[in-house]
Scaffold this active site. Sequence first.
Site, PDB file in Angstrom:
ATOM      1  N   HIS A  91     -52.732  64.909  29.961  1.00  0.00           N
ATOM      2  CA  HIS A  91     -51.611  65.043  30.898  1.00  0.00           C
ATOM      3  C   HIS A  91     -51.108  66.477  30.784  1.00  0.00           C
ATOM      4  CE1 HIS A  91     -47.755  64.366  32.824  1.00  0.00           C
ATOM      5  NE2 HIS A  91     -48.097  63.128  33.107  1.00  0.00           N
ATOM      6  N   LEU A 140     -44.503  62.656  26.075  1.00  0.00           N
ATOM      7  CA  LEU A 140     -44.708  62.866  27.512  1.00  0.00           C
ATOM      8  C   LEU A 140     -43.469  63.371  28.241  1.00  0.00           C
ATOM      9  CD1 LEU A 140     -47.077  62.415  29.542  1.00  0.00           C
ATOM     10  CD2 LEU A 140     -45.704  60.532  30.406  1.00  0.00           C
ATOM     11  N   ARG A 145     -53.973  65.744  37.809  1.00  0.00           N
ATOM     12  CA  ARG A 145     -53.631  66.100  36.425  1.00  0.00           C
ATOM     13  C   ARG A 145     -54.664  67.009  35.764  1.00  0.00           C
ATOM     14  NH1 ARG A 145     -51.225  60.267  34.364  1.00  0.00           N
ATOM     15  NH2 ARG A 145     -49.288  60.513  35.515  1.00  0.00           N
ATOM     16  N   GLN A 201     -58.153  61.783  29.735  1.00  0.00           N
ATOM     17  CA  GLN A 201     -57.162  62.541  30.507  1.00  0.00           C
ATOM     18  C   GLN A 201     -56.153  63.246  29.602  1.00  0.00           C
ATOM     19  OE1 GLN A 201     -53.971  60.568  33.165  1.00  0.00           O
ATOM     20  NE2 GLN A 201     -55.339  61.580  34.591  1.00  0.00           N
ATOM     21  N   ARG A 221     -57.759  59.801  36.466  1.00  0.00           N
ATOM     22  CA  ARG A 221     -56.822  58.813  37.014  1.00  0.00           C
ATOM     23  C   ARG A 221     -55.644  59.498  37.698  1.00  0.00           C
ATOM     24  NH1 ARG A 221     -51.883  56.357  35.299  1.00  0.00           N
ATOM     25  NH2 ARG A 221     -51.908  57.518  33.345  1.00  0.00           N
ATOM     26  N   GLU A 240     -44.602  62.919  34.995  1.00  0.00           N
ATOM     27  CA  GLU A 240     -44.987  63.606  36.242  1.00  0.00           C
ATOM     28  C   GLU A 240     -43.900  63.454  37.298  1.00  0.00           C
ATOM     29  OE1 GLU A 240     -49.069  62.939  37.163  1.00  0.00           O
ATOM     30  OE2 GLU A 240     -48.801  63.354  39.276  1.00  0.00           O
ATOM     31  N   PHE A 261     -46.234  61.684  43.849  1.00  0.00           N
ATOM     32  CA  PHE A 261     -46.920  61.915  42.573  1.00  0.00           C
ATOM     33  C   PHE A 261     -48.209  62.670  42.861  1.00  0.00           C
ATOM     34  CE2 PHE A 261     -46.727  59.915  38.171  1.00  0.00           C
ATOM     35  CZ  PHE A 261     -45.355  59.998  38.056  1.00  0.00           C
ATOM     36  N   HIS A 294     -53.593  61.773  26.922  1.00  0.00           N
ATOM     37  CA  HIS A 294     -52.707  60.795  27.561  1.00  0.00           C
ATOM     38  C   HIS A 294     -53.364  59.473  27.906  1.00  0.00           C
ATOM     39  CE1 HIS A 294     -49.266  59.508  29.847  1.00  0.00           C
ATOM     40  NE2 HIS A 294     -49.962  59.411  30.967  1.00  0.00           N
TER      41      HIS A 294
END
Length: 572
Positions: free
Chosen positions: A237, A251, A285, A235, A385, A254, A122, A350
């Site tokens: 995304h 979404l 991100r 954040q 994050r 990821e 990730f 997100h």
Amino acid sequence: MTDKFETHEHDVLVIGAGGAGLRAAIEALGQGARVGVVCKSLLGKAHTVMAEGGIAAAMCNVDAADDWRTHFRDTMRGGKLLNNWRMAQLHAQEAPDRVRELERWGALFDRTQEGQILQRAFGGHTFKRLCHVGDRTGLEMIRTLQDHGVQMGFDVYMECTVARLLKEGARVAGALAYWREQGRFVLFKAKAVVIATGGIGKAWRVTSNSWEYTGDGMALAYEAGAELMDMEFVQFHPTGMVWPPGVQGLLVTEAVRGEGGVLRNQRGERFMEKYDAKKMELATRDVVARAIYTEVREGRGTEHGGAFLDISHKPAEYVKRKLPSMYHQFKELADVDITAGPMEVGPTCHYMMGGIRVEAETAQTSLPGLFAAGEAAAGLHGANRLGGNSLSDLLVFGRRAGLAAAQYAKSAAAPAIASADVEAAERAALEPFQRGEGENPYTLHRDLQVLMQNLVGIFRTKEDLEEALGELEKLKSRCARVSVEGSRLFNPGWHLALELQSMLTIAEAVTKSAQMREESRGAHSRIDFPKTDAAWGKKNILVQREGSAMTLREQATAALPPELEQILAEEK
Ligand SMILES: Cc1cc2nc3c(=O)[nH]c(=O)nc-3n(C[C@H](O)[C@H](O)[C@H](O)COP(=O)(O)OP(=O)(O)OC[C@H]3O[C@@H](n4cnc5c(N)ncnc54)[C@H](O)[C@@H]3O)c2cc1C
């Protein structure tokens, strides 16, 4: 006194039944506390259920070189060093145990050939670290925690929304809520309260978040006098659906990039080479979201204003096995077969890095008797994050919050709440019914979303933020005139009218914090201050209520102990 209200009394009241709330409830029960869990949706439907890609924990099942130190370093670097270092340390050290515990309670993870929990790559994680169940990890997590908690025996109040925290002097001692179905009020008395209500994404127009994400818990804590922190860090995304319009923002996990998905612009260029040639699609991100946004703004976007994300070079069976939800999501909603061609994706609001300020060890807020965990709390993630670090956050700090709340409750006196306070909270909640013809809550919500999307989005400027604050003042005046029709029996317009107050409060905290931080760091990008500033790198911004005014102040970050400084300095 408060006989007119249905009343329940607990040692620990947990507000929220997502991963953080359920884990807190389980721990408090284990301490012998009488625990109540209240949630505004059905049990099992909390936002956590939507989590797809996985739980980050240095289990070392796939990459033996991983360890908590590397996870700690990745988290701190991802958060641009604004993280609460002690939270980042505890999180990295405890996440593997929390995952193993989840497995013992019945979670069925994907497996390596040797039968260990499988881990995937990730963004921002040095090693393959995300424990997962296909792309439905949140569902498995909620199912497991819920089964375990219900068996242990907490009381559940579902489809019940908390409208105000109630205090006895300085100490938080309960809450007033209403049943969404009948509109009747219910009074909770508790020796300790844990807020685990999630984030605020519904204040933006393009969002991956569900209807629940209206910032209630942050606003409840703020109104009660607790401090909020890091509110400027929202954040976006990088990959949400951009087409068709009805699903914009939904979404695209990821995990697609983690499994080898490649980003291209309209010209077919693999543009991440320009933005982070080393990490490419697995850059953090904030970097990938800005890259896609920039490609679109400079005219290299796709037909519907996004970028192409392609995983079709992998065998179709592999894609369907590893990303079943994504396969079905695109097939059913966009008529696109992702095993045969690319998806169109673009940034979507997100996650909220900011939230209620808590102590690292106990998750206690600045108010006695009040604890917070999960997305509602701040500190672990700093300015940005890493994917997968939320689910592990829920487990690590949900557990710590439940433990500390139960211990606090053991020595706390039975709560006594003044009936005048309960009645004032009830009157305030019913005001939208008294106003006759006034503002429509749905129109107001839409206007707030457009405002936050356009003026407090991925890129920010002084002028935009000033304009946003002016517009927010107008929206607040309009909100004071919001009226709803009909009765209190399931009345979503009334629910939204109350949630709007939370969204407006938190939107103001975000905008004022964004205005104050005159630099770019992590998810906060100021076009007028495009560089990171070393001085700002040592400061968090705190937000608190003083009377009816929202006040902001800077607070120096705590210095790291030398052994952690050393870990940060090491290259991996
Ligand atoms: C589509 C999607 C995929 C994601 N995938 C991942 C992933 O793979 N890995 C990862 O680490 N993170 C992921 N995230 C982020 C992660 O899922 C969330 O940050 C996390 O689940 C939040 O959990 P929580 O327990 O804090 O809150 P939630 O799970 O949102 O629970 C909040 C609870 O509070 C209740 N509540 C809210 N307001 C009130 C109120 N006023 N009164 C009563 N109850 C209230 C709600 O009903 C709910 O029960 C993803 C997020 C999204 C949107």
